[in-house]
Design an enzyme around this catalytic site. Structure first.
Site, mmCIF file in Angstrom:
data_model
loop_
_atom_site.group_PDB
_atom_site.id
_atom_site.type_symbol
_atom_site.label_atom_id
_atom_site.label_comp_id
_atom_site.label_asym_id
_atom_site.label_seq_id
_atom_site.Cartn_x
_atom_site.Cartn_y
_atom_site.Cartn_z
ATOM 1 N N ASP A 26 140.325 12.566 -61.976
ATOM 2 C CA ASP A 26 141.702 12.578 -61.469
ATOM 3 C C ASP A 26 142.671 13.093 -62.535
ATOM 4 O O ASP A 26 142.436 12.915 -63.735
ATOM 5 C CB ASP A 26 142.085 11.152 -61.042
ATOM 6 C CG ASP A 26 143.290 11.135 -60.123
ATOM 7 O OD1 ASP A 26 143.692 12.205 -59.615
ATOM 8 O OD2 ASP A 26 143.842 10.035 -59.894
ATOM 9 N N GLY A 27 143.749 13.724 -62.077
ATOM 10 C CA GLY A 27 144.819 14.121 -62.989
ATOM 11 C C GLY A 27 144.989 15.623 -63.171
ATOM 12 O O GLY A 27 145.795 16.060 -63.992
ATOM 13 N N GLY A 29 146.449 17.719 -61.173
ATOM 14 C CA GLY A 29 147.800 18.118 -60.760
ATOM 15 C C GLY A 29 148.807 17.836 -61.865
ATOM 16 O O GLY A 29 149.654 18.679 -62.197
ATOM 17 N N TRP A 31 148.198 17.475 -65.040
ATOM 18 C CA TRP A 31 147.894 18.354 -66.186
ATOM 19 C C TRP A 31 148.620 19.685 -66.014
ATOM 20 O O TRP A 31 149.237 20.206 -66.949
ATOM 21 C CB TRP A 31 146.379 18.562 -66.262
ATOM 22 C CG TRP A 31 145.891 19.360 -67.437
ATOM 23 C CD1 TRP A 31 145.448 18.862 -68.634
ATOM 24 C CD2 TRP A 31 145.773 20.796 -67.523
ATOM 25 N NE1 TRP A 31 145.073 19.903 -69.464
ATOM 26 C CE2 TRP A 31 145.252 21.101 -68.815
ATOM 27 C CE3 TRP A 31 146.048 21.852 -66.647
ATOM 28 C CZ2 TRP A 31 145.005 22.404 -69.238
ATOM 29 C CZ3 TRP A 31 145.804 23.150 -67.074
ATOM 30 C CH2 TRP A 31 145.291 23.417 -68.359
ATOM 31 N N HIS A 43 143.311 22.491 -61.240
ATOM 32 C CA HIS A 43 141.967 22.323 -60.680
ATOM 33 C C HIS A 43 140.961 23.223 -61.403
ATOM 34 O O HIS A 43 139.814 22.849 -61.595
ATOM 35 C CB HIS A 43 141.973 22.609 -59.170
ATOM 36 C CG HIS A 43 142.797 21.609 -58.394
ATOM 37 N ND1 HIS A 43 142.594 20.248 -58.515
ATOM 38 C CD2 HIS A 43 143.826 21.761 -57.515
ATOM 39 C CE1 HIS A 43 143.467 19.608 -57.740
ATOM 40 N NE2 HIS A 43 144.231 20.501 -57.126
ATOM 41 N N LEU A 137 118.919 16.624 -65.918
ATOM 42 C CA LEU A 137 120.048 15.817 -65.417
ATOM 43 C C LEU A 137 120.173 16.073 -63.921
ATOM 44 O O LEU A 137 119.969 17.205 -63.454
ATOM 45 C CB LEU A 137 121.345 16.256 -66.128
ATOM 46 C CG LEU A 137 122.666 15.712 -65.590
ATOM 47 C CD1 LEU A 137 122.834 14.240 -65.979
ATOM 48 C CD2 LEU A 137 123.864 16.498 -66.144
ATOM 49 N N SER A 202 139.847 4.590 -54.579
ATOM 50 C CA SER A 202 140.112 5.735 -53.688
ATOM 51 C C SER A 202 138.899 6.142 -52.835
ATOM 52 O O SER A 202 138.566 7.322 -52.739
ATOM 53 C CB SER A 202 140.615 6.940 -54.500
ATOM 54 O OG SER A 202 141.801 6.613 -55.200
#
Ligand code: IPE
Ligand code: IPE
Ligand code: MG
Length: 246
Positions: A26-27, A29, A31, A43, A137, A202
């Site tokens: 999250d974050g 936008g 940034w 994004h 992974l 969320s």
């Protein structure tokens, strides 16, 4: 093993590395806003940050990494932002496909991808196919994912099996529910990380987080680096997990 957590050298206990770490990225936008850039640039920076975190997860020895990329609620955003995210998804799925092959990373999507554009669905299927034998992974990308929607689809699948007589309603136990979720073959996450200072779930992995440890970082997702992942795993290793026992 010694790692840097942003402040000091820390030792991570190689016997106690979480097998599955899930991240609410999250974050993006905020940034972009701080830099007077359009949200799409945030994004894009977020997608780049993910590349670094994939390497870091491998280095630490995490086996499963699940990242929340687009929620069932994110369709509420402006068409411009959604189109921007889908554009990036289109190009990054292609880019990650090449990288994953090279880096021995197995990738798949969780969530209901049938709502995405057809060409994106096809490239996701290709990505899953060409990386299916990789084993350094497992990277699971949550796309049009919502925990409630996943449970709704799970209930539907189980009802169909009951209707067809494959199982009886009395057979329904926690294991059957787990096996009918998108995360069927993935162990529950021991650690959930959310960036950007928000402290909420969320609609992410509602069933799977029953006993997860939470780690919240104030960093915005595009700024989240290897050292921040190290710090989260370090915090995790210093928690006392009791699972309801004493
Ligand atoms: C997370 O960043 C990415 C998605 C939800 C697609 P945001 O876009 O939510 O960033 P903020 O929360 O507005 O800063
Ligand atoms: C959660 O972030 C979803 C993703 C990171 C993909 P949001 O930014 O959509 O969540 P809220 O709206 O702050 O709860
Ligand atoms: Mg957000």
């Amino acid at each position: 093993m010694f790692y840097f957590n942003g402040k000091e050298e820390v030792t991570l206990d190689s016997e106690n590395i979480p097998k599955h770490v899930a991240i609410i990225m999250d974050g993006n936008g905020r940034w972009a806003k701080k830099r007077f850039l359009p949200r799409k640039a945030g994004h894009k920076a977020g997608a780049d940050a993910l590349e670094g975190i994939i390497d870091a997860a491998k280095k630490i020895g995490i086996k499963h990494l699940t990242v929340y990329a687009f929620s069932t609620e994110n369709w509420k955003r402006s068409q411009e932002e959604i189109d921007g995210i889908m554009d990036l998804l289109r190009s990054y799925v292609k880019k990650y496909t090449e990288r994953a092959k090279k880096d021995n990373v197995k990738m798949d999507a969780i969530g209901d991808i049938t709502r995405l554009d057809y060409d994106i669905q096809e490239s996701i299927k290709n990505l899953e196919e060409v990386t299916k034998d990789k084993d350094a992974l497992n990277l699971h990308i949550a796309l049009n994912y919502g925990g409630r929607d996943e449970l709704r689809r799970c209930v539907k699948k189980i009802c169909k099996d009951v209707e067809k007589g494959k199982i009886s309603s009395d057979d329904i136990d926690e294991d059957i529910i787990s096996k009918n979720l998108d995360t069927a073959d993935i162990p529950d996450p021991e650690l959930i990380i959310r960036t950007s200072g928000e402290e909420r779930i969320s609609n992410f992995l509602l069933w799977q987080i029953a006993y997860s440890e939470f780690c919240f970082s104030d960093k915005l997702w595009p700024d989240f680096k290897e050292e921040d992942l190290v710090e989260a795993v370090y915090q995790y290793q210093n928690r006392n997990r009791r699972f309801g026992g004493r």
